[in-house]
Design a protein around this motif. Structure first.
Motif, PDB file in Angstrom:
ATOM      1  N   LEU B  47       0.816  -1.213   0.000  1.00  0.00           N
ATOM      2  CA  LEU B  47       0.000   0.000   0.000  1.00  0.00           C
ATOM      3  C   LEU B  47       0.849   1.263   0.000  1.00  0.00           C
ATOM      4  CD1 LEU B  47      -2.744  -1.011   2.620  1.00  0.00           C
ATOM      5  CD2 LEU B  47      -3.008  -0.840   0.139  1.00  0.00           C
ATOM      6  N   LEU B  48       1.744   1.355   1.018  1.00  0.00           N
ATOM      7  CA  LEU B  48       2.449   2.619   1.208  1.00  0.00           C
ATOM      8  C   LEU B  48       3.388   2.932   0.046  1.00  0.00           C
ATOM      9  CD1 LEU B  48       2.563   4.895   3.229  1.00  0.00           C
ATOM     10  CD2 LEU B  48       4.426   3.742   4.391  1.00  0.00           C
ATOM     11  N   VAL B  49       4.243   1.963  -0.329  1.00  0.00           N
ATOM     12  CA  VAL B  49       5.200   2.258  -1.406  1.00  0.00           C
ATOM     13  C   VAL B  49       4.487   2.502  -2.741  1.00  0.00           C
ATOM     14  CG1 VAL B  49       7.270   1.496  -2.621  1.00  0.00           C
ATOM     15  CG2 VAL B  49       6.994   0.962  -0.225  1.00  0.00           C
ATOM     16  N   PRO B  50       3.510   1.661  -3.143  1.00  0.00           N
ATOM     17  CA  PRO B  50       2.790   1.994  -4.371  1.00  0.00           C
ATOM     18  C   PRO B  50       2.167   3.388  -4.315  1.00  0.00           C
ATOM     19  CG  PRO B  50       2.299  -0.246  -3.729  1.00  0.00           C
ATOM     20  CD  PRO B  50       3.099   0.339  -2.616  1.00  0.00           C
ATOM     21  N   ALA B  51       1.646   3.766  -3.136  1.00  0.00           N
ATOM     22  CA  ALA B  51       1.072   5.112  -3.012  1.00  0.00           C
ATOM     23  C   ALA B  51       2.155   6.169  -3.197  1.00  0.00           C
ATOM     24  CB  ALA B  51       0.391   5.268  -1.655  1.00  0.00           C
ATOM     25  N   GLU B  52       3.349   5.917  -2.626  1.00  0.00           N
ATOM     26  CA  GLU B  52       4.464   6.863  -2.790  1.00  0.00           C
ATOM     27  C   GLU B  52       4.827   6.998  -4.268  1.00  0.00           C
ATOM     28  OE1 GLU B  52       6.627   5.363   1.354  1.00  0.00           O
ATOM     29  OE2 GLU B  52       7.658   5.140  -0.549  1.00  0.00           O
ATOM     30  N   LEU B  53       4.947   5.842  -4.938  1.00  0.00           N
ATOM     31  CA  LEU B  53       5.360   5.857  -6.344  1.00  0.00           C
ATOM     32  C   LEU B  53       4.316   6.576  -7.203  1.00  0.00           C
ATOM     33  CD1 LEU B  53       6.665   2.188  -6.569  1.00  0.00           C
ATOM     34  CD2 LEU B  53       8.063   4.243  -6.674  1.00  0.00           C
ATOM     35  N   LEU B  54       3.053   6.282  -6.918  1.00  0.00           N
ATOM     36  CA  LEU B  54       1.980   6.885  -7.701  1.00  0.00           C
ATOM     37  C   LEU B  54       1.943   8.394  -7.483  1.00  0.00           C
ATOM     38  CD1 LEU B  54      -0.350   6.018  -9.552  1.00  0.00           C
ATOM     39  CD2 LEU B  54      -1.849   6.060  -7.554  1.00  0.00           C
ATOM     40  N   THR B  55       2.023   8.813  -6.196  1.00  0.00           N
ATOM     41  CA  THR B  55       2.008  10.241  -5.899  1.00  0.00           C
ATOM     42  C   THR B  55       3.182  10.931  -6.576  1.00  0.00           C
ATOM     43  OG1 THR B  55       1.163   9.594  -3.743  1.00  0.00           O
ATOM     44  CG2 THR B  55       1.761  11.902  -4.019  1.00  0.00           C
ATOM     45  N   GLY B  56       4.366  10.298  -6.478  1.00  0.00           N
ATOM     46  CA  GLY B  56       5.550  10.880  -7.116  1.00  0.00           C
ATOM     47  C   GLY B  56       5.345  11.045  -8.616  1.00  0.00           C
ATOM     48  N   ALA B  57       4.818   9.996  -9.256  1.00  0.00           N
ATOM     49  CA  ALA B  57       4.620  10.048 -10.710  1.00  0.00           C
ATOM     50  C   ALA B  57       3.649  11.168 -11.071  1.00  0.00           C
ATOM     51  CB  ALA B  57       4.093   8.700 -11.208  1.00  0.00           C
ATOM     52  N   ILE B  58       2.556  11.274 -10.289  1.00  0.00           N
ATOM     53  CA  ILE B  58       1.554  12.319 -10.587  1.00  0.00           C
ATOM     54  C   ILE B  58       2.166  13.706 -10.403  1.00  0.00           C
ATOM     55  CG2 ILE B  58      -0.605  13.346  -9.769  1.00  0.00           C
ATOM     56  CD1 ILE B  58      -1.535  10.473  -9.107  1.00  0.00           C
ATOM     57  N   LEU B  59       2.893  13.889  -9.273  1.00  0.00           N
ATOM     58  CA  LEU B  59       3.479  15.212  -8.998  1.00  0.00           C
ATOM     59  C   LEU B  59       4.464  15.609 -10.085  1.00  0.00           C
ATOM     60  CD1 LEU B  59       4.052  15.069  -5.154  1.00  0.00           C
ATOM     61  CD2 LEU B  59       2.574  16.649  -6.385  1.00  0.00           C
ATOM     62  N   TRP B  60       5.301  14.638 -10.512  1.00  0.00           N
ATOM     63  CA  TRP B  60       6.304  14.978 -11.523  1.00  0.00           C
ATOM     64  C   TRP B  60       5.650  15.270 -12.862  1.00  0.00           C
ATOM     65  CZ3 TRP B  60      10.591  16.959 -10.410  1.00  0.00           C
ATOM     66  CH2 TRP B  60      11.268  16.588  -9.241  1.00  0.00           C
ATOM     67  N   ARG B  61       4.551  14.552 -13.149  1.00  0.00           N
ATOM     68  CA  ARG B  61       3.844  14.815 -14.410  1.00  0.00           C
ATOM     69  C   ARG B  61       3.205  16.200 -14.361  1.00  0.00           C
ATOM     70  NH1 ARG B  61       1.519   9.821 -17.486  1.00  0.00           N
ATOM     71  NH2 ARG B  61       3.743   9.478 -17.261  1.00  0.00           N
ATOM     72  N   MET B  62       2.610  16.540 -13.195  1.00  0.00           N
ATOM     73  CA  MET B  62       1.959  17.846 -13.071  1.00  0.00           C
ATOM     74  C   MET B  62       2.956  18.989 -13.173  1.00  0.00           C
ATOM     75  SD  MET B  62      -0.845  17.104 -10.103  1.00  0.00           S
ATOM     76  CE  MET B  62      -0.805  18.796  -9.547  1.00  0.00           C
ATOM     77  N   SER B  63       4.159  18.759 -12.637  1.00  0.00           N
ATOM     78  CA  SER B  63       5.134  19.853 -12.652  1.00  0.00           C
ATOM     79  C   SER B  63       6.053  19.765 -13.862  1.00  0.00           C
ATOM     80  CB  SER B  63       5.945  19.835 -11.352  1.00  0.00           C
ATOM     81  OG  SER B  63       6.598  18.588 -11.214  1.00  0.00           O
ATOM     82  N   ALA B  64       5.621  19.026 -14.881  1.00  0.00           N
ATOM     83  CA  ALA B  64       6.484  18.809 -16.051  1.00  0.00           C
ATOM     84  C   ALA B  64       6.882  20.114 -16.732  1.00  0.00           C
ATOM     85  CB  ALA B  64       5.777  17.890 -17.045  1.00  0.00           C
ATOM     86  N   GLY B  65       5.977  21.103 -16.755  1.00  0.00           N
ATOM     87  CA  GLY B  65       6.290  22.352 -17.444  1.00  0.00           C
ATOM     88  C   GLY B  65       7.135  23.305 -16.613  1.00  0.00           C
ATOM     89  N   LEU B  66       7.328  22.980 -15.348  1.00  0.00           N
ATOM     90  CA  LEU B  66       8.063  23.901 -14.467  1.00  0.00           C
ATOM     91  C   LEU B  66       9.544  23.551 -14.456  1.00  0.00           C
ATOM     92  CD1 LEU B  66       5.569  23.693 -11.462  1.00  0.00           C
ATOM     93  CD2 LEU B  66       5.851  25.619 -13.035  1.00  0.00           C
ATOM     94  N   PRO B  67      10.387  24.507 -14.087  1.00  0.00           N
ATOM     95  CA  PRO B  67      11.813  24.180 -13.956  1.00  0.00           C
ATOM     96  C   PRO B  67      11.981  23.050 -12.934  1.00  0.00           C
ATOM     97  CG  PRO B  67      11.468  26.540 -13.745  1.00  0.00           C
ATOM     98  CD  PRO B  67      10.106  25.912 -13.763  1.00  0.00           C
ATOM     99  N   ARG B  68      12.972  22.236 -13.180  1.00  0.00           N
ATOM    100  CA  ARG B  68      13.143  21.055 -12.341  1.00  0.00           C
ATOM    101  C   ARG B  68      13.291  21.351 -10.835  1.00  0.00           C
ATOM    102  NH1 ARG B  68      17.872  16.795 -13.465  1.00  0.00           N
ATOM    103  NH2 ARG B  68      16.723  14.970 -12.785  1.00  0.00           N
ATOM    104  N   PRO B  69      14.105  22.344 -10.431  1.00  0.00           N
ATOM    105  CA  PRO B  69      14.224  22.603  -8.993  1.00  0.00           C
ATOM    106  C   PRO B  69      12.878  22.915  -8.349  1.00  0.00           C
ATOM    107  CG  PRO B  69      15.937  23.757 -10.187  1.00  0.00           C
ATOM    108  CD  PRO B  69      14.993  23.214 -11.226  1.00  0.00           C
ATOM    109  N   VAL B  70      11.972  23.564  -9.085  1.00  0.00           N
ATOM    110  CA  VAL B  70      10.649  23.864  -8.532  1.00  0.00           C
ATOM    111  C   VAL B  70       9.895  22.561  -8.280  1.00  0.00           C
ATOM    112  CG1 VAL B  70       8.481  25.081  -8.943  1.00  0.00           C
ATOM    113  CG2 VAL B  70      10.635  26.076  -9.739  1.00  0.00           C
TER     114      VAL B  70
END
Lengths: 379, 151
Positions: B47-70
């Protein structure tokens, strides 16, 4: 590889299923080093606390510095809490290896997977149980202390086995050594490690104030706060929880070569001493108080006890594993060990053990027996 | 390095045996313990790790247009918030039933809200700093992936 090539795009067993360059031995080593230190600190401080409570007959404990147990148990709990984000980060880093295929490739690989199959469940349950214990919550059907103690041997053992198997890999990545460059998107290694450091700092700052008193105001997620409780002092177990009521008549029984039974007024006529000592609870909170009362060794002299005896302290509590405690000679004859009648100048609150409690240096709070009614000199 | 390695491994195996035997002799509820151990692993790995991976993937996809440090600051802020929440939840569950008034004396729900707010504010401030740093002239002149790599 033809077998793996046909796996679904979503299968975690597919090579390259985990894209981030952070699932790399260098990250695992960087976090693993801290994790290893933390586990060793918890193990050592845990053993010290265990043997103070369950001493072997030959054991003698240091009584100075007076804050030794406070430091040791404070570190035990604070390190345990700091390990929570570290363990989560480390297991995230190595998560792809859970799906390594075939499951066992060689003897060494089999040993490695065995060590991990023991370490991961044990450490996860250990941290969970430990944290819940700091808030006195025991939802499991087994004894906390017994399981926490024996699990720690499995944890330290599986960690050593893991290190032994992985030693070549660990030494290869101890220093930067040709890591793959960061991918053009996602975490950089530095960004990831900074986040782990921030999370570890956050959980520490919001809990450690329960024992590092100056940080008390920041202890927003601590089960205790210094200064909160009767007479400005936290209570581990209230009189109500211990089924102890305000005594109507009370005498202290001294059981020794010359048995005595003395009243509170007689006790107040004996030489009084004031000491500054911490209550340091096994749950990780601690606070210094100014205790006033009679030296245990003066009481021993009243019964003509020979030097070097152990004292059995019996409480008015009728049940519970801390109804009785033992003061070894190193504690019983210490000038700072009192049968305390006062806390910070006031008569003890019933929840702090009225009319009398033991206070000794460098001992767990659960052994500072409250509601004392009998001191027995053991042969 | 061969012999020290074998020695450390043997000490490790010995400690495992000590722990297992001690557990076997002293814990009558062994089956319950095994169930709790299995539950701990399942809850984490399943549960926890899949949730971490999924959240990470979503966050990185959402911030795709932003500079990487942001993106790193935002993802980091969410990770810190998640860990603080993990600590606060058992305190919030336990607090109402705790009979000892000096144990769990705080309003942990309110404290968590306060901590999450502080984390959010810090995240926004750091994200703005990272954003502005990315937009400095040097960054505009050379936007090659190598130059933007933040290590």
């Amino acid at each position: 590889m033809s077998q793996t090539a046909t796996r679904s795009r979503l299968s975690p067993f597919r090579p390259g299923a985990f894209s981030s360059a952070l699932h790399h031995p260098r990250t695992a080593v960087l976090i693993g080093r801290l994790l290893g230190v933390g586990v060793i600190v918890c193990f050592a401080t845990g053993l010290y606390s265990h043997f103070l409570q369950n001493p072997e007959p030959w054991m003698v404990f240091p009584t100075r510095p007076t804050w030794l147990y406070r430091l040791s148990q404070g570190m035990h709990v604070a390190t345990g809490i700091a390990l929570i984000p570290l363990v989560l980060a480390k297991l995230w880093t190595v998560y792809p290896r859970l799906f390594s295929w075939p499951p066992v490739r060689s003897w060494a690989h089999g040993l490695e997977r065995l060590s991990i199959a023991l370490f991961v469940p044990a450490v996860l349950l250990q941290l969970f149980m430990g944290f819940l214990n700091t808030m006195k919550w025991y939802p499991w059907p087994f004894a906390f202390r017994t399981v926490h103690f024996w699990l720690s041997w499995i944890i330290i053992g599986s960690l050593l086995l893991h290190i032994a198997v992985k030693l070549p890999l660990i030494s290869r990545h101890w220093r930067p050594n040709g890591e793959p460059p960061n991918l053009p998107h996602g975490w950089t290694r530095r960004g990831f490690l900074t986040t782990v450091a921030a999370a570890t700092t956050a959980v520490t700052v919001t809990t450690v104030g329960q024992t590092v008193t100056p940080l008390g105001r920041a202890a927003l997620l601590a089960p205790r706060r210094p200064g909160v409780g009767p007479q400005g002092f936290p209570v581990n177990r209230t009189a109500k929880q211990a089924n102890v009521v305000m005594p109507t008549s009370w005498r202290l029984d001294l059981v020794g070569p010359m048995p005595r039974s003395i009243t509170l007024a007689q006790l107040a006529d004996l030489p009084q001493h004031e000491v500054e000592l911490p209550i340091a609870c096994v749950d990780g909170w601690s606070q210094v108080g100014r205790w006033g009362g009679v030296r245990i060794k003066d009481l021993l002299a009243l019964t003509d006890a020979p030097p070097g005896v152990t004292v059995r302290v019996v409480s008015a509590e009728t049940t519970g594993s801390y109804r009785v405690s033992h003061l070894g000679p190193e504690f019983a004859y210490d000038d700072l060990t009192l049968l305390a009648l006062r806390l910070n100048g006031e008569v003890l609150h019933l929840d702090h053990g009225y009319p009398a409690r033991v206070i000794a240096p460098a001992r767990p709070g659960v052994l500072q027996t409250k509601w004392v009614k009998r001191l027995e000199v053991l042969p | 390095m061969r012999w020290p390695r074998i020695l450390v491994g043997l000490v490790g195996l010995g400690s495992i045996v000590v722990g297992a035997v001690g557990m076997y002799r002293n814990v009558p509820q062994l089956l319950d313990l095994l169930i709790w151990l299995a539950a701990a692993v399942l809850a984490h790995e399943g549960l926890l790790v899949p949730a971490e991976l999924l959240t990470g993937a979503i966050l990185w996809r959402m911030s795709a247009g932003l500079p990487r440090p942001v993106g790193q600051v935002i993802t980091g802020g969410v990770a810190v918030s998640a860990v603080l929440t993990l600590l606060a939840v058992p305190l919030m569950i336990r607090q109402p039933v705790e009979p000892n008034p000096s144990a769990l004396p705080q309003n942990y729900g309110r404290n968590l809200a306060l901590l999450l707010s502080i984390t959010a504010i810090a995240t926004v401030i750091l994200a703005v700093i990272a954003w502005r740093r990315e937009r400095e002239p040097a960054g505009l002149l050379d936007r090659s992936p190598e130059n933007r790599r933040n290590t």
